[in-house]
Design a protein around this motif. Structure first.
Motif, PDB file in Angstrom:
ATOM      1  N   SER A  91       2.714  -7.847   7.388  1.00  0.00           N
ATOM      2  CA  SER A  91       1.281  -7.969   7.647  1.00  0.00           C
ATOM      3  C   SER A  91       0.493  -8.078   6.341  1.00  0.00           C
ATOM      4  CB  SER A  91       0.789  -6.752   8.427  1.00  0.00           C
ATOM      5  OG  SER A  91      -0.625  -6.754   8.526  1.00  0.00           O
ATOM      6  N   LEU A  92      -0.464  -8.998   6.293  1.00  0.00           N
ATOM      7  CA  LEU A  92      -1.309  -9.140   5.110  1.00  0.00           C
ATOM      8  C   LEU A  92      -2.038  -7.840   4.779  1.00  0.00           C
ATOM      9  CD1 LEU A  92      -2.904 -12.623   5.873  1.00  0.00           C
ATOM     10  CD2 LEU A  92      -1.344 -12.131   4.006  1.00  0.00           C
ATOM     11  N   GLY A  93      -2.398  -7.101   5.807  1.00  0.00           N
ATOM     12  CA  GLY A  93      -3.140  -5.860   5.608  1.00  0.00           C
ATOM     13  C   GLY A  93      -2.340  -4.740   4.979  1.00  0.00           C
ATOM     14  N   SER A  94      -1.045  -4.943   4.813  1.00  0.00           N
ATOM     15  CA  SER A  94      -0.189  -3.927   4.195  1.00  0.00           C
ATOM     16  C   SER A  94      -0.184  -4.018   2.675  1.00  0.00           C
ATOM     17  CB  SER A  94       1.245  -4.075   4.715  1.00  0.00           C
ATOM     18  OG  SER A  94       1.289  -3.821   6.102  1.00  0.00           O
ATOM     19  N   TYR A  95      -0.979  -4.934   2.123  1.00  0.00           N
ATOM     20  CA  TYR A  95      -1.003  -5.177   0.685  1.00  0.00           C
ATOM     21  C   TYR A  95      -2.429  -5.059   0.153  1.00  0.00           C
ATOM     22  CZ  TYR A  95       3.613  -6.948   1.736  1.00  0.00           C
ATOM     23  OH  TYR A  95       4.915  -7.047   2.175  1.00  0.00           O
ATOM     24  N   ASP A  96      -2.534  -4.535  -1.070  1.00  0.00           N
ATOM     25  CA  ASP A  96      -3.880  -4.332  -1.612  1.00  0.00           C
ATOM     26  C   ASP A  96      -4.114  -5.028  -2.947  1.00  0.00           C
ATOM     27  OD1 ASP A  96      -3.346  -0.896  -2.849  1.00  0.00           O
ATOM     28  OD2 ASP A  96      -2.315  -2.778  -3.267  1.00  0.00           O
ATOM     29  N   LEU A  97      -3.121  -5.703  -3.463  1.00  0.00           N
ATOM     30  CA  LEU A  97      -3.284  -6.381  -4.752  1.00  0.00           C
ATOM     31  C   LEU A  97      -2.481  -7.670  -4.707  1.00  0.00           C
ATOM     32  CD1 LEU A  97      -4.511  -6.074  -7.633  1.00  0.00           C
ATOM     33  CD2 LEU A  97      -2.299  -5.123  -8.312  1.00  0.00           C
ATOM     34  N   TRP A  98      -3.118  -8.780  -5.110  1.00  0.00           N
ATOM     35  CA  TRP A  98      -2.483 -10.095  -5.008  1.00  0.00           C
ATOM     36  C   TRP A  98      -2.464 -10.804  -6.354  1.00  0.00           C
ATOM     37  CZ3 TRP A  98      -0.448 -12.008  -0.409  1.00  0.00           C
ATOM     38  CH2 TRP A  98      -0.699 -11.226   0.720  1.00  0.00           C
ATOM     39  N   GLY A  99      -1.390 -11.545  -6.594  1.00  0.00           N
ATOM     40  CA  GLY A  99      -1.316 -12.395  -7.769  1.00  0.00           C
ATOM     41  C   GLY A  99      -2.003 -13.729  -7.498  1.00  0.00           C
TER      42      GLY A  99
ATOM     43  N   LYS B 246       0.819  -1.208   0.000  1.00  0.00           N
ATOM     44  CA  LYS B 246       0.000   0.000   0.000  1.00  0.00           C
ATOM     45  C   LYS B 246       0.854   1.261   0.000  1.00  0.00           C
ATOM     46  CE  LYS B 246      -4.002  -2.066   2.296  1.00  0.00           C
ATOM     47  NZ  LYS B 246      -4.874  -2.053   3.500  1.00  0.00           N
ATOM     48  N   ASN B 247       2.158   1.107   0.228  1.00  0.00           N
ATOM     49  CA  ASN B 247       3.048   2.260   0.110  1.00  0.00           C
ATOM     50  C   ASN B 247       4.418   1.789  -0.342  1.00  0.00           C
ATOM     51  OD1 ASN B 247       4.608   1.450   2.334  1.00  0.00           O
ATOM     52  ND2 ASN B 247       3.452   2.703   3.766  1.00  0.00           N
ATOM     53  N   SER B 248       5.389   2.661  -0.240  1.00  0.00           N
ATOM     54  CA  SER B 248       6.693   2.376  -0.836  1.00  0.00           C
ATOM     55  C   SER B 248       7.553   1.390  -0.048  1.00  0.00           C
ATOM     56  CB  SER B 248       7.470   3.686  -0.993  1.00  0.00           C
ATOM     57  OG  SER B 248       7.824   4.187   0.291  1.00  0.00           O
ATOM     58  N   PHE B 249       7.260   1.192   1.224  1.00  0.00           N
ATOM     59  CA  PHE B 249       8.058   0.327   2.095  1.00  0.00           C
ATOM     60  C   PHE B 249       9.471   0.883   2.331  1.00  0.00           C
ATOM     61  CE2 PHE B 249       4.591  -2.161   2.114  1.00  0.00           C
ATOM     62  CZ  PHE B 249       4.610  -3.454   1.617  1.00  0.00           C
ATOM     63  N   HIS B 250       9.666   2.172   2.079  1.00  0.00           N
ATOM     64  CA  HIS B 250      10.997   2.726   2.327  1.00  0.00           C
ATOM     65  C   HIS B 250      11.277   2.870   3.816  1.00  0.00           C
ATOM     66  CE1 HIS B 250      11.035   4.610  -1.945  1.00  0.00           C
ATOM     67  NE2 HIS B 250      11.593   3.426  -1.934  1.00  0.00           N
ATOM     68  N   SER B 251      10.214   3.054   4.575  1.00  0.00           N
ATOM     69  CA  SER B 251      10.376   3.204   6.013  1.00  0.00           C
ATOM     70  C   SER B 251      10.481   1.848   6.676  1.00  0.00           C
ATOM     71  CB  SER B 251       9.183   3.948   6.609  1.00  0.00           C
ATOM     72  OG  SER B 251       9.204   3.874   8.021  1.00  0.00           O
ATOM     73  N   GLY B 252      11.449   1.672   7.500  1.00  0.00           N
ATOM     74  CA  GLY B 252      11.643   0.398   8.180  1.00  0.00           C
ATOM     75  C   GLY B 252      10.623   0.127   9.265  1.00  0.00           C
ATOM     76  N   THR B 253       9.747   1.090   9.536  1.00  0.00           N
ATOM     77  CA  THR B 253       8.768   0.916  10.612  1.00  0.00           C
ATOM     78  C   THR B 253       7.426   0.399  10.106  1.00  0.00           C
ATOM     79  OG1 THR B 253       8.040   3.208  10.417  1.00  0.00           O
ATOM     80  CG2 THR B 253       9.844   2.757  11.938  1.00  0.00           C
ATOM     81  N   TYR B 254       7.254   0.305   8.791  1.00  0.00           N
ATOM     82  CA  TYR B 254       5.972  -0.140   8.242  1.00  0.00           C
ATOM     83  C   TYR B 254       5.832  -1.648   8.420  1.00  0.00           C
ATOM     84  CZ  TYR B 254       1.884   0.135   5.224  1.00  0.00           C
ATOM     85  OH  TYR B 254       0.610   0.094   4.732  1.00  0.00           O
ATOM     86  N   PRO B 255       4.623  -2.122   8.761  1.00  0.00           N
ATOM     87  CA  PRO B 255       4.426  -3.569   8.980  1.00  0.00           C
ATOM     88  C   PRO B 255       4.408  -4.368   7.683  1.00  0.00           C
ATOM     89  CG  PRO B 255       2.349  -2.419   9.225  1.00  0.00           C
ATOM     90  CD  PRO B 255       3.386  -1.364   9.064  1.00  0.00           C
ATOM     91  N   VAL B 256       5.545  -4.537   7.076  1.00  0.00           N
ATOM     92  CA  VAL B 256       5.666  -5.185   5.774  1.00  0.00           C
ATOM     93  C   VAL B 256       5.210  -6.637   5.820  1.00  0.00           C
ATOM     94  CG1 VAL B 256       7.344  -5.865   4.010  1.00  0.00           C
ATOM     95  CG2 VAL B 256       7.538  -3.648   5.117  1.00  0.00           C
TER      96      VAL B 256
END
Length: 127
Positions: free
Chosen positions: A110-118, A98-108
């Motif tokens: 977590s399933l909820g951190s994603y909005d599009l799946w293959g 849902k964002n760039s993931f540049h920040s090391g504090t983002y819950p990467v």
């Protein structure tokens, strides 16, 4: 935008595979991740990468064996799987963050951190 995962297959323990995830539209501004789901288990985080490819994240169980990377056009994400183990057997999914993931504090992780799946690609590791 759609995500197309490929590269799965059957491999012996100790072997390697390279998974690819191609985005049909523009995803270069977003972080990307790989998850996996084994039969009867919940989907779990495997690895993530920031939009510019400069920051990577790994689950402890794959650290040192798997490597996530982005292609030069940033619309393709790869997951190199080395020294595979039978417990790595699962369907592997790529996802757009849902964002760039540049920040090391983002819950990467977590399933909820994603909005599009293959659609997933199956990796089977035989012992």
């Amino acid at each position: 935008v759609q995500l197309q995962a490929s590269g799965g297959g059957l491999v012996q323990a100790g072997g390697s595979l390279r998974l690819s995830c191609a985005a049909s539209g523009s995803s270069f501004s977003y972080g990307m991740g790989w998850f996996r789901q084994a039969p009867g288990k919940e989907r779990e985080f495997v690895a993530g990468i920031s939009a510019n490819g400069g920051v990577t994240y790994y689950a402890d169980v794959v650290k040192g064996r798997f490597t996530i990377s982005r292609g030069n056009a940033k619309n393709t994400v790869y997951l190199q799987l080395n020294n595979l183990k039978p417990e790595d057997t699962a369907v592997y999914y790529c996802a757009r963050g849902k964002n760039s993931f540049h920040s090391g504090t983002y819950p990467v992780s977590s399933l909820g951190s994603y909005d599009l799946w293959g659609q997933g690609t199956l990796v089977t590791v035989s012992s």
